[in-house]
Design a protein around this motif. Structure first.
Motif, PDB file in Angstrom:
ATOM      1  N   GLY A   1       0.817  -1.207   0.000  1.00 50.16           N
ATOM      2  CA  GLY A   1       0.000   0.000   0.000  1.00 50.16           C
ATOM      3  C   GLY A   1       0.849   1.255   0.000  1.00 50.16           C
ATOM      4  O   GLY A   1       1.983   1.243  -0.471  1.00 50.16           O
ATOM      5  N   ARG A   2       0.295   2.343   0.554  1.00 53.17           N
ATOM      6  CA  ARG A   2       0.986   3.634   0.546  1.00 53.17           C
ATOM      7  C   ARG A   2       1.636   4.002   1.873  1.00 53.17           C
ATOM      8  O   ARG A   2       2.510   4.855   1.911  1.00 53.17           O
ATOM      9  CB  ARG A   2      -0.005   4.748   0.170  1.00 53.17           C
ATOM     10  CG  ARG A   2      -0.439   4.738  -1.260  1.00 53.17           C
ATOM     11  CD  ARG A   2      -1.182   6.013  -1.670  1.00 53.17           C
ATOM     12  NE  ARG A   2      -1.820   6.738  -0.610  1.00 53.17           N
ATOM     13  CZ  ARG A   2      -3.106   6.659  -0.278  1.00 53.17           C
ATOM     14  NH1 ARG A   2      -3.904   5.854  -0.939  1.00 53.17           N
ATOM     15  NH2 ARG A   2      -3.609   7.378   0.704  1.00 53.17           N
ATOM     16  N   THR A   3       1.206   3.399   2.983  1.00 56.79           N
ATOM     17  CA  THR A   3       1.719   3.834   4.284  1.00 56.79           C
ATOM     18  C   THR A   3       3.096   3.244   4.585  1.00 56.79           C
ATOM     19  O   THR A   3       3.510   2.256   3.992  1.00 56.79           O
ATOM     20  CB  THR A   3       0.761   3.440   5.427  1.00 56.79           C
ATOM     21  OG1 THR A   3       0.740   2.022   5.543  1.00 56.79           O
ATOM     22  CG2 THR A   3      -0.628   3.980   5.212  1.00 56.79           C
ATOM     23  N   SER A   4       3.763   3.848   5.563  1.00 56.61           N
ATOM     24  CA  SER A   4       5.108   3.416   5.925  1.00 56.61           C
ATOM     25  C   SER A   4       5.133   2.014   6.525  1.00 56.61           C
ATOM     26  O   SER A   4       6.177   1.366   6.537  1.00 56.61           O
ATOM     27  CB  SER A   4       5.737   4.409   6.904  1.00 56.61           C
ATOM     28  OG  SER A   4       4.958   4.483   8.072  1.00 56.61           O
TER      29      SER A   4
ATOM     30  N   TYR B   1       3.732   2.331  -2.584  1.00 54.55           N
ATOM     31  CA  TYR B   1       3.497   3.091  -3.805  1.00 54.55           C
ATOM     32  C   TYR B   1       3.070   4.506  -3.444  1.00 54.55           C
ATOM     33  O   TYR B   1       2.386   4.712  -2.436  1.00 54.55           O
ATOM     34  CB  TYR B   1       2.387   2.440  -4.651  1.00 54.55           C
ATOM     35  CG  TYR B   1       2.788   1.121  -5.237  1.00 54.55           C
ATOM     36  CD1 TYR B   1       3.576   1.061  -6.383  1.00 54.55           C
ATOM     37  CD2 TYR B   1       2.395  -0.075  -4.653  1.00 54.55           C
ATOM     38  CE1 TYR B   1       3.952  -0.148  -6.928  1.00 54.55           C
ATOM     39  CE2 TYR B   1       2.767  -1.289  -5.192  1.00 54.55           C
ATOM     40  CZ  TYR B   1       3.544  -1.319  -6.326  1.00 54.55           C
ATOM     41  OH  TYR B   1       3.922  -2.521  -6.864  1.00 54.55           O
ATOM     42  N   ALA B   2       3.425   5.470  -4.276  1.00 55.03           N
ATOM     43  CA  ALA B   2       2.998   6.852  -4.094  1.00 55.03           C
ATOM     44  C   ALA B   2       1.674   7.110  -4.811  1.00 55.03           C
ATOM     45  O   ALA B   2       1.013   8.110  -4.546  1.00 55.03           O
ATOM     46  CB  ALA B   2       4.076   7.806  -4.615  1.00 55.03           C
ATOM     47  N   ASP B   3       1.274   6.247  -5.692  1.00 56.74           N
ATOM     48  CA  ASP B   3       0.055   6.375  -6.482  1.00 56.74           C
ATOM     49  C   ASP B   3      -1.165   6.421  -5.560  1.00 56.74           C
ATOM     50  O   ASP B   3      -1.403   5.505  -4.783  1.00 56.74           O
ATOM     51  CB  ASP B   3      -0.033   5.170  -7.430  1.00 56.74           C
ATOM     52  CG  ASP B   3      -1.190   5.233  -8.400  1.00 56.74           C
ATOM     53  OD1 ASP B   3      -2.160   5.972  -8.146  1.00 56.74           O
ATOM     54  OD2 ASP B   3      -1.122   4.529  -9.419  1.00 56.74           O
ATOM     55  N   THR B   4      -1.955   7.501  -5.659  1.00 51.99           N
ATOM     56  CA  THR B   4      -3.109   7.666  -4.766  1.00 51.99           C
ATOM     57  C   THR B   4      -4.266   6.716  -5.083  1.00 51.99           C
ATOM     58  O   THR B   4      -5.200   6.614  -4.290  1.00 51.99           O
ATOM     59  CB  THR B   4      -3.623   9.121  -4.792  1.00 51.99           C
ATOM     60  OG1 THR B   4      -3.949   9.468  -6.136  1.00 51.99           O
ATOM     61  CG2 THR B   4      -2.588  10.066  -4.228  1.00 51.99           C
ATOM     62  N   THR B   5      -4.212   6.010  -6.223  1.00 49.77           N
ATOM     63  CA  THR B   5      -5.248   5.003  -6.492  1.00 49.77           C
ATOM     64  C   THR B   5      -4.969   3.708  -5.725  1.00 49.77           C
ATOM     65  O   THR B   5      -5.826   2.843  -5.639  1.00 49.77           O
ATOM     66  CB  THR B   5      -5.385   4.698  -7.999  1.00 49.77           C
ATOM     67  OG1 THR B   5      -4.141   4.230  -8.499  1.00 49.77           O
ATOM     68  CG2 THR B   5      -5.826   5.928  -8.772  1.00 49.77           C
TER      69      THR B   5
ATOM     70  N   PRO C   1      -1.816  -4.189 -19.759  1.00 51.32           N
ATOM     71  CA  PRO C   1      -1.614  -5.096 -18.621  1.00 51.32           C
ATOM     72  C   PRO C   1      -2.050  -4.443 -17.306  1.00 51.32           C
ATOM     73  O   PRO C   1      -2.023  -3.225 -17.183  1.00 51.32           O
ATOM     74  CB  PRO C   1      -0.102  -5.345 -18.612  1.00 51.32           C
ATOM     75  CG  PRO C   1       0.454  -4.697 -19.819  1.00 51.32           C
ATOM     76  CD  PRO C   1      -0.590  -3.822 -20.419  1.00 51.32           C
ATOM     77  N   PRO C   2      -2.450  -5.243 -16.325  1.00 52.64           N
ATOM     78  CA  PRO C   2      -2.845  -4.694 -15.030  1.00 52.64           C
ATOM     79  C   PRO C   2      -1.691  -3.940 -14.385  1.00 52.64           C
ATOM     80  O   PRO C   2      -0.527  -4.300 -14.573  1.00 52.64           O
ATOM     81  CB  PRO C   2      -3.201  -5.921 -14.196  1.00 52.64           C
ATOM     82  CG  PRO C   2      -3.277  -7.055 -15.131  1.00 52.64           C
ATOM     83  CD  PRO C   2      -2.520  -6.679 -16.361  1.00 52.64           C
ATOM     84  N   GLN C   3      -2.026  -2.911 -13.630  1.00 50.70           N
ATOM     85  CA  GLN C   3      -0.998  -2.179 -12.893  1.00 50.70           C
ATOM     86  C   GLN C   3      -0.610  -2.959 -11.647  1.00 50.70           C
ATOM     87  O   GLN C   3      -1.437  -3.654 -11.061  1.00 50.70           O
ATOM     88  CB  GLN C   3      -1.533  -0.822 -12.464  1.00 50.70           C
ATOM     89  CG  GLN C   3      -1.833   0.107 -13.613  1.00 50.70           C
ATOM     90  CD  GLN C   3      -2.293   1.444 -13.089  1.00 50.70           C
ATOM     91  OE1 GLN C   3      -1.653   2.034 -12.231  1.00 50.70           O
ATOM     92  NE2 GLN C   3      -3.414   1.911 -13.600  1.00 50.70           N
ATOM     93  N   TYR C   4       0.634  -2.820 -11.223  1.00 55.03           N
ATOM     94  CA  TYR C   4       1.113  -3.400  -9.978  1.00 55.03           C
ATOM     95  C   TYR C   4       0.741  -4.878  -9.872  1.00 55.03           C
ATOM     96  O   TYR C   4      -0.009  -5.304  -9.003  1.00 55.03           O
ATOM     97  CB  TYR C   4       0.593  -2.611  -8.782  1.00 55.03           C
ATOM     98  CG  TYR C   4       0.725  -1.118  -8.970  1.00 55.03           C
ATOM     99  CD1 TYR C   4       1.957  -0.559  -9.301  1.00 55.03           C
ATOM    100  CD2 TYR C   4      -0.365  -0.276  -8.848  1.00 55.03           C
ATOM    101  CE1 TYR C   4       2.090   0.810  -9.487  1.00 55.03           C
ATOM    102  CE2 TYR C   4      -0.243   1.098  -9.030  1.00 55.03           C
ATOM    103  CZ  TYR C   4       0.984   1.626  -9.356  1.00 55.03           C
ATOM    104  OH  TYR C   4       1.118   2.983  -9.538  1.00 55.03           O
ATOM    105  N   SER C   5       1.259  -5.642 -10.790  1.00 53.05           N
ATOM    106  CA  SER C   5       0.933  -7.053 -10.904  1.00 53.05           C
ATOM    107  C   SER C   5       2.086  -7.901 -10.353  1.00 53.05           C
ATOM    108  O   SER C   5       3.257  -7.587 -10.570  1.00 53.05           O
ATOM    109  CB  SER C   5       0.683  -7.375 -12.377  1.00 53.05           C
ATOM    110  OG  SER C   5       0.322  -8.713 -12.544  1.00 53.05           O
TER     111      SER C   5
END
Length: 153
Positions: free
Chosen positions: A36-39, A45-49, A108-112
């Motif tokens: 995910g995005r948290t530490s 990932y930095a991506d907000t989606t 292709p799917p992202q983050y696969s």
């Protein structure tokens, strides 16, 4: 590039699938891995989606089973099937999961990721037959495989 970890602790690899500059492999030795995005996430990932905690990978050392929980409203997919927020599926060697899907089937799917499990005597479960797919998606995570501290249950 794989980070060296004692072979006794390692239970598999998580292989990032994507373009050449996105590819890599992560040693799996901990009982839990957050994405995910948290530490607190091992894969960030930095991506907000991508949700703060988008997905959780859990390993049950007693049985050798690997579980993936979808923690996101934006979705986590096992192959082409959306898992669903709060649902857990069992992963098998070679399974491919992704955090986000593209709108078009040609991208292709992202983050696969693909999961590569190391052989364990007596713990390798066969991939379910296609007619067992519904049963796999309705299974819940065994209580002992879930550990709040990320340590061995």
């Amino acid at each position: 590039l794989r980070t060296p970890i004692a072979a006794m602790q390692r239970w598999g690899f998580l292989n990032l699938r994507g373009t050449a500059d996105e590819e890599g492999s992560i040693d799996l030795a901990e009982d839990q891995l957050l994405i995910g995005r948290t530490s607190k996430c091992k894969i960030r990932y930095a991506d907000t989606t991508v949700s703060s905690v988008h997905a959780k990978l859990s390993f049950a050392r007693e049985t050798g089973e690997v579980w993936l929980e979808d923690c996101s409203v934006n979705g986590t997919w096992l192959g082409a099937r959306r898992i669903g927020k709060g649902k857990v599926v069992r992963l098998h060697d070679g399974d491919i999961f992704s955090l986000l899907r593209s709108d078009s089937g040609s991208t292709p799917p992202q983050y696969s990721y693909s999961i590569e499990l190391l052989a364990r005597s007596g713990s390798a479960a066969p991939r379910p037959a296609p007619n067992d797919e519904e049963e796999v998606f309705s299974q819940s995570l065994p209580p002992r495989a879930y550990s709040a501290g990320g340590g061995t249950p």
